[in-house]
Design a protein around this motif. Structure first.
Motif, mmCIF file in Angstrom:
data_model
loop_
_atom_site.group_PDB
_atom_site.id
_atom_site.type_symbol
_atom_site.label_atom_id
_atom_site.label_comp_id
_atom_site.label_asym_id
_atom_site.label_seq_id
_atom_site.Cartn_x
_atom_site.Cartn_y
_atom_site.Cartn_z
ATOM 1 N N UNK A 764 -11.885 -26.597 -37.918
ATOM 2 C CA UNK A 764 -12.271 -27.895 -37.933
ATOM 3 C C UNK A 764 -13.175 -28.008 -36.469
ATOM 4 N N UNK A 765 -13.198 -26.853 -35.634
ATOM 5 C CA UNK A 765 -13.621 -27.134 -34.388
ATOM 6 C C UNK A 765 -12.815 -27.950 -33.395
ATOM 7 N N UNK A 766 -11.373 -27.666 -33.731
ATOM 8 C CA UNK A 766 -10.674 -28.340 -32.832
ATOM 9 C C UNK A 766 -9.952 -27.075 -32.094
ATOM 10 N N UNK A 767 -9.624 -27.612 -30.709
ATOM 11 C CA UNK A 767 -9.067 -26.636 -29.896
ATOM 12 C C UNK A 767 -7.559 -26.901 -30.028
ATOM 13 N N UNK A 768 -6.720 -25.864 -30.405
ATOM 14 C CA UNK A 768 -5.193 -25.716 -30.353
ATOM 15 C C UNK A 768 -4.803 -24.871 -29.338
ATOM 16 N N UNK A 769 -3.940 -25.401 -28.416
ATOM 17 C CA UNK A 769 -3.392 -24.950 -27.171
ATOM 18 C C UNK A 769 -1.965 -24.380 -27.781
ATOM 19 N N UNK A 770 -1.930 -23.109 -27.727
ATOM 20 C CA UNK A 770 -0.841 -22.483 -27.880
ATOM 21 C C UNK A 770 0.054 -21.803 -26.885
ATOM 22 N N UNK A 771 1.004 -21.889 -26.581
ATOM 23 C CA UNK A 771 1.820 -21.232 -25.352
ATOM 24 C C UNK A 771 1.808 -19.643 -25.751
ATOM 25 N N UNK A 772 1.683 -19.009 -24.697
ATOM 26 C CA UNK A 772 1.449 -17.673 -24.637
ATOM 27 C C UNK A 772 2.641 -16.775 -25.324
ATOM 28 N N UNK A 773 3.646 -17.571 -25.061
ATOM 29 C CA UNK A 773 5.072 -16.983 -25.583
ATOM 30 C C UNK A 773 4.822 -16.690 -27.053
ATOM 31 N N UNK A 774 4.090 -17.449 -27.902
ATOM 32 C CA UNK A 774 4.202 -17.366 -29.271
ATOM 33 C C UNK A 774 3.419 -16.242 -29.558
ATOM 34 N N UNK A 775 2.656 -15.563 -29.014
ATOM 35 C CA UNK A 775 1.739 -14.399 -29.350
ATOM 36 C C UNK A 775 2.644 -13.178 -28.930
ATOM 37 N N UNK A 776 3.845 -13.201 -28.142
ATOM 38 C CA UNK A 776 4.647 -11.994 -28.103
ATOM 39 C C UNK A 776 5.787 -12.190 -28.647
ATOM 40 N N UNK A 777 6.597 -13.473 -29.013
ATOM 41 C CA UNK A 777 7.826 -13.405 -29.581
ATOM 42 C C UNK A 777 7.502 -13.801 -31.201
ATOM 43 N N UNK A 778 6.365 -14.643 -31.498
ATOM 44 C CA UNK A 778 6.191 -14.800 -33.154
ATOM 45 C C UNK A 778 5.533 -13.984 -33.650
ATOM 46 N N UNK A 779 5.525 -14.149 -35.113
ATOM 47 C CA UNK A 779 4.639 -13.509 -35.743
ATOM 48 C C UNK A 779 3.046 -13.882 -35.754
ATOM 49 N N UNK A 780 2.274 -12.990 -35.713
ATOM 50 C CA UNK A 780 0.701 -13.408 -35.418
ATOM 51 C C UNK A 780 0.204 -12.287 -36.274
ATOM 52 N N UNK A 781 -1.001 -13.056 -36.919
ATOM 53 C CA UNK A 781 -1.901 -12.195 -37.645
ATOM 54 C C UNK A 781 -3.231 -12.316 -36.980
ATOM 55 N N UNK A 782 -3.585 -11.317 -36.523
ATOM 56 C CA UNK A 782 -5.087 -10.988 -36.295
ATOM 57 C C UNK A 782 -5.969 -10.130 -36.964
ATOM 58 N N UNK A 783 -6.864 -11.014 -37.625
ATOM 59 C CA UNK A 783 -7.546 -10.624 -38.589
ATOM 60 C C UNK A 783 -8.674 -9.695 -38.088
ATOM 61 N N UNK A 784 -8.914 -9.602 -36.872
ATOM 62 C CA UNK A 784 -10.121 -8.389 -36.389
ATOM 63 C C UNK A 784 -9.711 -7.852 -35.063
ATOM 64 N N UNK A 785 -8.530 -7.249 -35.172
ATOM 65 C CA UNK A 785 -7.961 -6.560 -34.121
ATOM 66 C C UNK A 785 -8.698 -5.449 -33.940
ATOM 67 N N UNK A 786 -8.537 -4.484 -34.920
ATOM 68 C CA UNK A 786 -8.871 -3.035 -34.860
ATOM 69 C C UNK A 786 -10.270 -2.953 -35.623
ATOM 70 N N UNK A 787 -10.449 -3.879 -36.584
ATOM 71 C CA UNK A 787 -11.669 -3.957 -37.491
ATOM 72 C C UNK A 787 -11.888 -5.183 -38.008
ATOM 73 N N UNK A 788 -13.127 -5.500 -38.202
ATOM 74 C CA UNK A 788 -13.728 -6.774 -38.744
ATOM 75 C C UNK A 788 -13.755 -6.701 -40.281
#
Length: 917
Positions: A764-788
């Motif tokens: 929706x073109x909204x900027x969501x500010x996410x604390x960096x701790x969430x990327x280390x301790x929570x479950x994160x899905x990276x759709x484009x990490x190794x391949x698109x």
């Protein structure tokens, strides 16, 4: 080269007289031709008497000894002079320092300090003498080596001198040979003694020259220290303004307009011109040439403007040429002043007025050149208007005002310099020079007030066209500063600190012109970037037109004048963020370096202010009490370090991108991590450097670290955890700039990774500010990490009774027909289960980018609906059986047509179900 002090006998190592030079040259010629000659041939040996030859060499050595003894006496005299000058200087400084202990000092002290400062030895005074000494050192060292080799050779020859002359030995009788050998041996013994004496004299000369060099260096060090001390005293010892200033004004004016003084200066000028004929004539020819071609240069300058249309396409070389022409138009007057100043400066030290006039002309030349160049830059045909596209009416007004003002201002500065610099009498300095300087400062303040008042054309244009600019918002502030600076300098001079006022004003003026030069350089580089971009776009258009066969049409249109001329207009916002950051970085460094070169000479005299202690702290180091005094200089240096660190941190990213990272062809996420870590490292270095300047060490920070530890255990642990998590994210790179990630219920593209949080832009073109701790301790899905590449899972249900093989074939054909579906991994269609109302199929297809998922899924769904309709295959909807046990409550209610239809459908469905059962 003789020394420039007439009060003391001035010895010279190498005299300038023709006789001494001739003897020096002849000595080397004779020495090279006789003593160090190569062995003569057999025919020559037979015609030269060996004893006569050795005797001739001995006579030369005797003359050489006399010459070297004379040089040794001169070197010793020079050494004695240096010792004497050093002692006199140290005694004079000691006397002045004793008088300086008195808090209230009079005119006599200031005058004595000025005289002492004027006669301080300077390195330039001994330049020729130092060069002659260095040459004498090299020559003496070489000669000692040659004489020692000659002496060793003589020792071998002295054993049998006859063997050195084989022709004579073979043609003489034995008695004669014995007589010759004995006589030659005695002569060679004498030569050996002379060589040993010459080596001893040269050794003493070498030692004396080295000691003289060392003493001169010590004298220069003492002179530099004395210059610093005297400058401090003259800067900060006030000479109170009194009625005597007006009393001495008459004598100062008479000295300034004295015909005798001006006639003497003119005579000295003619003498120096006749002595230095080549370069004054050449310089005069150049000035005359500039004056003759002045009109032509102005026409060329106007033709170089982009709007003239004479030069197409426009290139940055045209702007450079315009700048050179601007300089050439401003040069004639300043060059004449500078040449006269240089010639008068060569006069004898006793010609006080000539030297004072030389210093005044030099100051006027520099000021006139700066004002003339600046006035032509902002003229209607100048670079600022014609090439940079700045506002023409306001700049024309400023140029006219500057030309009128510079006439008065340069004249006042010339008068103040003539009567206020080193060579002028002290009475002139405190009267006419003082008043001329005060009037110049008042005139400068009036000029700024007139030029930048609210009703002036520059400010009015600013109000009309840039009403929200920072210059207009802070107009009152910088307007006040511009007027306050010259008035403050005038007030400093009225308070008695005339030397300090003059010095500070010159530094401020140089700084202002340096800032103007930096702005011009910034505009030139920015315009070059824009013209390069325009050139590349033009080449692309030409290539495109060439491919379409439109080149000839464009050429004909251009010849007919139908093609509009694109006039470059300086717009910094269009040159790109990276280029602009890099340009800001380099111009800032250039500006800081220039300001440092301007103000570094003021550091000794400013140390009085810089050494002022703000507070004092005491610490214990290694069992000893250490006192640290925080001064104004420490605070200023810490602020300077902080400013440089801020500029470096803001612009290092663009610098790394343009200079290094793009050449290494690294991935975007790696370059971003490198830039962020580099910023953190520069910030840490800057903080450490500023802390060291302020003497903030570990001992001072222990309490802060302890407080932070407690805070981390309670309220700041999340902030610290986010910061550390940010470093881990940059190091491990589980997410990168541009990756599509899903964190919790947020799916979007990673935009920025900061120290505490990461910005994700959702769909929706909204900027969501996410604390960096969430990327280390929570479950994160990276759709484009190794391949698109990502998989689409589309479920389709068809009615019971359909041909499943046909449905599978149709669905697979639809998927394979889409161009964005990847062939590998290949798409597939499976019949997965029997549903309540349908036969369920599942389509699995792959696309190479996440942003294609929705579009491809839409295209496949649309195509499936069309192909199933085409083949008569039904996509069923869920079916349910409805049993009505009682309808008594509905008997009296009206029944709508829709309700009747739904009831009929329900009954029909129920009857069908019962029939099927």
């Amino acid at each position: 080269m003789c020394f420039p002090f007439s009060s003391v006998q001035r010895p010279c190592i190498v005299g300038r007289s023709a006789l001494t030079t001739l003897l020096f040259v002849l000595s080397f010629l004779v020495l090279g031709g006789l003593v160090h000659a190569q062995p003569v041939g057999q025919s020559e040996v037979q015609t030269i008497d060996p004893e006569e030859r050795i005797a001739t060499n001995n006579a030369y050595l005797l003359r050489r000894i006399a010459e070297r003894e004379a040089l040794l006496d001169e070197a010793r005299s020079e050494l004695a002079y240096f010792h004497q000058r050093k002692q006199i200087l140290e005694k004079g400084l000691e006397r002045i320092e004793q008088r300086a202990q008195v808090k209230v000092l009079g005119r006599e002290f200031v005058q004595a300090a000025l005289e002492e400062l004027r006669h301080l030895p300077k390195p330039a005074h001994y330049k020729l003498t130092r060069q002659a000494r260095d040459r004498a050192l090299a020559t003496t060292s070489d000669e000692i080596l040659r004489y020692e080799r000659e002496l060793d050779d003589l020792s071998d020859r002295e054993e049998s001198p006859a063997r050195y002359y084989p022709a004579q030995r073979s043609s003489s009788r034995v008695a004669e040979r014995t007589k010759i050998d004995s006589s030659t041996r005695a002569t060679m013994t004498e030569q050996r003694r002379l060589l040993a004496q010459l080596i001893e004299i040269d050794g003493a000369l070498l030692k004396t020259l080295l000691e003289s060099k060392k003493t001169e260096r010590e004298l220069m060090q003492v002179s530099e220290a004395a210059h610093t001390l005297l400058s401090k005293m003259l800067f900060w010892v006030p000479a109170q303004f009194s009625a005597q200033t007006f009393v001495e004004l008459r004598s100062a004016g008479a000295w300034t307009v004295s015909w005798e003084n001006w006639r003497g200066a003119l005579t000295n000028l003619l003498v120096e011109v006749s002595a230095e004929l080549v370069w004054p004539v050449f310089l005069g020819f150049c000035v005359l040439l500039l004056l003759v071609t002045r009109s032509r240069l102005k026409r060329i300058l106007a033709a170089l403007a982009p709007s003239s249309g004479r030069y197409r396409p426009y290139r940055i070389g045209h702007t450079v040429a315009a700048l050179l022409i601007t300089l050439a138009l401003a040069l004639p007057g300043p060059v004449v002043f500078w040449a006269i100043s240089l010639l008068l400066g060569m006069a004898d030290e006793s010609q006080i007025f000539s030297h004072a006039l030389a210093a005044a002309l030099a100051a006027a030349a520099k000021l006139l050149l700066a004002t003339s160049v600046f006035a032509r830059l902002i003229d209607q045909n100048g670079v600022a208007v014609a090439h940079f596209g700045w506002d023409e009416p306001s700049l024309n007004f400023s140029a006219r005002a500057l030309r009128r003002f510079s006439v008065v201002f340069v004249l006042l500065i010339f008068l103040a310099s003539l009567n206020g610099l080193d060579y002028a009498p002290y009475a002139n300095r405190e009267s006419l020079g003082f008043l001329a300087f005060i009037l110049a400062m008042l005139a400068l303040a009036g000029f700024f007030a007139y030029l930048f008042k609210t009703s002036s054309p520059p400010v009015r244009r600013l109000i009309i066209y840039q009403p929200h600019s920072w210059m207009l918002r802070f107009h009152k502030l910088w307007y006040f500063v511009l007027i306050a600076v010259p008035l403050s300098v005038a007030g400093l001079a009225l308070a008695g600190y005339y030397a300090a006022a003059g010095y500070f004003f010159s530094r401020v003026l140089y700084s202002a012109f340096f800032v103007i030069g930096a702005i011009t350089l910034y505009g030139l580089i920015a315009l070059w970037v824009q013209t390069e971009h325009a050139r590349l776009e033009r080449l692309q258009r030409e290539e495109k037109a060439k491919s379409e066969g439109e080149v000839e049409a464009e050429a004909e249109a251009e010849e007919d004048g139908e093609v509009a001329i694109v006039v470059p207009h300086l717009d910094v916002a269009t040159i790109g963020e990276q280029t602009r950051s890099l340009l800001d970085f380099f111009i800032t460094l250039f500006l800081l370096g220039g300001l440092w070169s301007v103000w570094k000479g003021a550091l000794p005299v400013l140390s009085v202010i810089g050494d002022y202690s703000l507070w004092t702290s005491r610490t214990i180091a290694d069992g000893k009490e250490v006192v640290f005094s925080l001064s104004v200089g420490h605070v200023f240096l810490a602020l300077l370090v902080a400013s440089i660190t801020t500029v470096a941190v803001r612009n290092v990213g663009a610098l790394l991108d343009i200079v290094l990272l793009k050449r290494l062809e690294m991935r975007a996420d790696a370059t971003y991590a490198i830039k962020v870590v580099t910023r953190y490292a520069l910030t840490a270095i800057g903080v450490a450097a500023a802390s060291r300047v302020l003497d903030i060490g570990w001992n001072n920070l222990q309490w802060l670290v302890a407080a932070l530890s407690v805070g981390l255990g309670f309220g700041l642990q999340e902030i610290f955890a986010n910061f550390v998590s940010g470093l881990i994210v940059l190091a491990e790179r589980p997410i990168r700039i541009g990756d599509v990630v899903t964190v919790g219920d947020v799916t979007g593209t990673v935009a920025r990774i900061r120290a505490r949080a990461t910005a994700v832009i959702d769909f929706d073109n909204k900027e969501v500010i996410i604390p960096n701790k969430a990327f280390i301790t929570d479950r994160v899905i990276n759709w484009t990490l190794s391949t698109g590449t990502t998989r689409l899972l589309i479920k389709v249900g068809v009615a019971y009774g359909c041909d499943t093989a046909l449905v599978q074939k149709l669905l697979l054909e639809v998927v394979q027909a889409n161009d964005d579906v990847l062939e590998q991994p290949s798409p597939s269609v499976y019949f997965i289960d029997f549903g309540d109302s349908s036969l369920n199929f599942e389509i699995r297809a792959f696309v190479d980018a996440f942003d294609k998922r929705l579009r491809v899924q839409h295209e496949i769904n649309t195509a499936i609906d069309g192909v199933l309709r085409e083949h008569g295959i039904e996509i069923p909807f869920p079916q349910r059986d409805l049993h009505i046990r009682s309808a008594e409550g509905l008997a009296g209610l009206p029944v709508s047509p829709t309700a009747k239809t739904e009831t009929l459908a329900s009954q029909t469905a129920a009857n069908s179900a019962q029939a099927s059962v």
